[in-house]
Write an enzyme that holds these catalytic residues in place. Structure first.
Site, mmCIF file in Angstrom:
data_model
loop_
_atom_site.group_PDB
_atom_site.id
_atom_site.type_symbol
_atom_site.label_atom_id
_atom_site.label_comp_id
_atom_site.label_asym_id
_atom_site.label_seq_id
_atom_site.Cartn_x
_atom_site.Cartn_y
_atom_site.Cartn_z
ATOM 1 N N SER A 186 2.792 45.656 -11.546
ATOM 2 C CA SER A 186 3.674 44.659 -10.953
ATOM 3 C C SER A 186 4.985 44.465 -11.702
ATOM 4 C CB SER A 186 2.951 43.310 -10.871
ATOM 5 O OG SER A 186 2.568 42.856 -12.161
ATOM 6 N N HIS A 214 -0.103 45.721 -5.245
ATOM 7 C CA HIS A 214 1.279 46.113 -4.979
ATOM 8 C C HIS A 214 1.389 47.467 -4.287
ATOM 9 C CE1 HIS A 214 3.344 42.827 -7.138
ATOM 10 N NE2 HIS A 214 2.226 42.807 -7.850
ATOM 11 N N LYS A 245 1.435 40.017 -0.727
ATOM 12 C CA LYS A 245 2.513 41.005 -0.834
ATOM 13 C C LYS A 245 2.795 41.564 0.565
ATOM 14 C CE LYS A 245 2.186 40.365 -5.294
ATOM 15 N NZ LYS A 245 1.706 39.017 -5.412
#
Length: 408
Positions: A186, A214, A245
């Site tokens: 991240s 991610h 996300k």
């Protein structure tokens, strides 16, 4: 007598130094969100380049409509855990959707991605087991290790050789060995060498858990993340991830083919003792997942945008991570200078994340950008232009001659 908060003096001093740069980077107020990519901040129209909204689904009209209908049908919340208050039909439907998406048999949905890691890792590894984690792991992984009772061993970031070496040292120790890595990291945005990690896992008879927070919706032919891109779907034992996300909401999940998976529902404390996701979030995530599956062009547009931002900043002379991805981090060495630069960007209508030690590895300060499929090319070119202007103003860039030499 020591005061209750005296131990936070160093944190208070560091935060005070940042605020002295012109503003509080950890207290930004978005007065109004105008769209997926813009908001009003300090009375200025500001490009959002730090939201992790990779596919731009926070304003997807079908996802919004699904959330609104769920509120009308089921109310605003569940007011308790699934163990105590029961599961709504949407919880189980979302779990089935995710299991189907990943080609796995089992799925548990958590209230946050943080809790997915906290619950999965602390529950899977018992007192006689070993957790072997990447040194640059997210805070939720480290906190899971603290909550659990396993022996924790760190290995060098993204280093299969060091992982192999550390597993060899405990080869004759009883207990399970569980390796924990992330797909895309991240902070720096680099990718785990999953093929190599899988080979080490098989060599030592260990388990492998991959956090795809991610990389879900970002990598792989169908968006299943780095494990799909690397072709190791069936070699990863457990997958965690988040809806905050690419799915544009909040929540987390744990997925596996393990035949005894369901015992986790009555053994995992962060699952058992937390109120479950509200129906509106469940509904919006189910719709966002359907959008991801139906519109692969969103991922293609995201990667076009990644090229625009990454290539533009690289050409300007900024030091970036070595791998392209939706996280594009500008590396700086001075936290205070990074804070000054962050404030200058915000005053020029560009919002990015300021990431500082100890959250960043190796003491690096970062101006962390995240790319969205909804960004226009013009917006990203403007971000490059403003970052370059700030970089030149505060001496963040090498001299032009050195930049040319580096490019050659």
């Amino acid at each position: 007598m020591m005061g209750l908060f005296d131990r936070f003096k160093s944190v208070r001093d560091a935060h005070g130094a940042l605020k002295a740069c012109g503003g509080d980077p950890f207290g930004v107020k978005m007065e109004r969100v105008l769209s997926t990519t813009e908001a009003m901040i300090e009375g200025r129209r500001t490009i959002l380049c730090g939201t992790n909204n990779y596919l731009g689904l926070t304003f997807d009209p079908d996802s919004v409509a699904a959330a609104q209908q769920a509120i009308a049908d089921f109310g605003t919340g569940t007011t308790g855990s699934r163990i105590a208050n029961g599961s709504y039909s949407g919880h189980q439907a979302l779990e089935q959707d995710l299991a189907d998406f990943y080609g796995k048999k089992h799925c548990m949905v958590f209230t946050t991605g943080y809790q997915a890691n906290l619950g999965a890792i602390s529950t899977l590894a018992g007192p006689n087991d070993f957790l072997i984690i990447d040194a640059d792991s997210h805070a939720s992984i480290y906190d899971a290790c603290r909550l659990g009772s396993a022996t924790v061993i760190r290995f060098k970031h993204n280093d299969p050789v060091d992982l192999d070496r550390r597993l060899a040292r405990i080869a004759n120790e009883p207990g399970n060995k569980i390796i924990v890595v992330e797909g895309i990291y991240s902070m720096l945005g680099d990718h785990a060498p999953l093929k190599e990690f899988v080979a080490v896992k098989k060599k030592h008879g260990a388990y492998l858990l991959v956090d795809e927070a991610h990389s879900m919706g970002v990598m792989g032919a169908t968006g299943r993340g780095l494990l799909e891109a690397e072709g190791v779907d069936h070699d990863v034992d457990f997958v965690t991830g988040t809806f905050s996300k690419s799915m544009g909401a909040i929540g987390g999940f744990l997925i596996s083919d393990h035949p005894e998976f369901d015992i986790l529902r009555v053994a995992c404390r962060p699952y058992m003792f937390t109120a479950s996701l509200p129906p509106s979030i469940i509904a919006s995530v189910r719709q966002s997942l359907a959008v991801l599956r139906a519109k692969p062009e969103l991922m293609r547009k995201l990667w076009q945008n990644v090229d625009t931002l990454y290539n533009g900043l690289q050409a300007a002379g900024f030091k970036l991570g070595t791998q392209k991805g939706p996280v594009v981090a500008v590396h700086l060495t001075d936290p205070v200078l990074a804070g000054v630069a962050w404030n200058a960007l915000l005053k020029r209508g560009v919002y990015v994340n300021l990431a500082l030690p100890p959250a960043t590895p190796s003491g690096t300060a970062l101006l962390r950008c995240s790319v969205c499929a909804a960004h226009s090319t013009e917006q990203l070119q403007h971000v490059v232009s403003v970052l370059t202007e700030v970089g030149e103003e505060f001496g963040l860039l090498p001299q032009p001659a050195l930049r040319i030499a580096a490019a050659e």
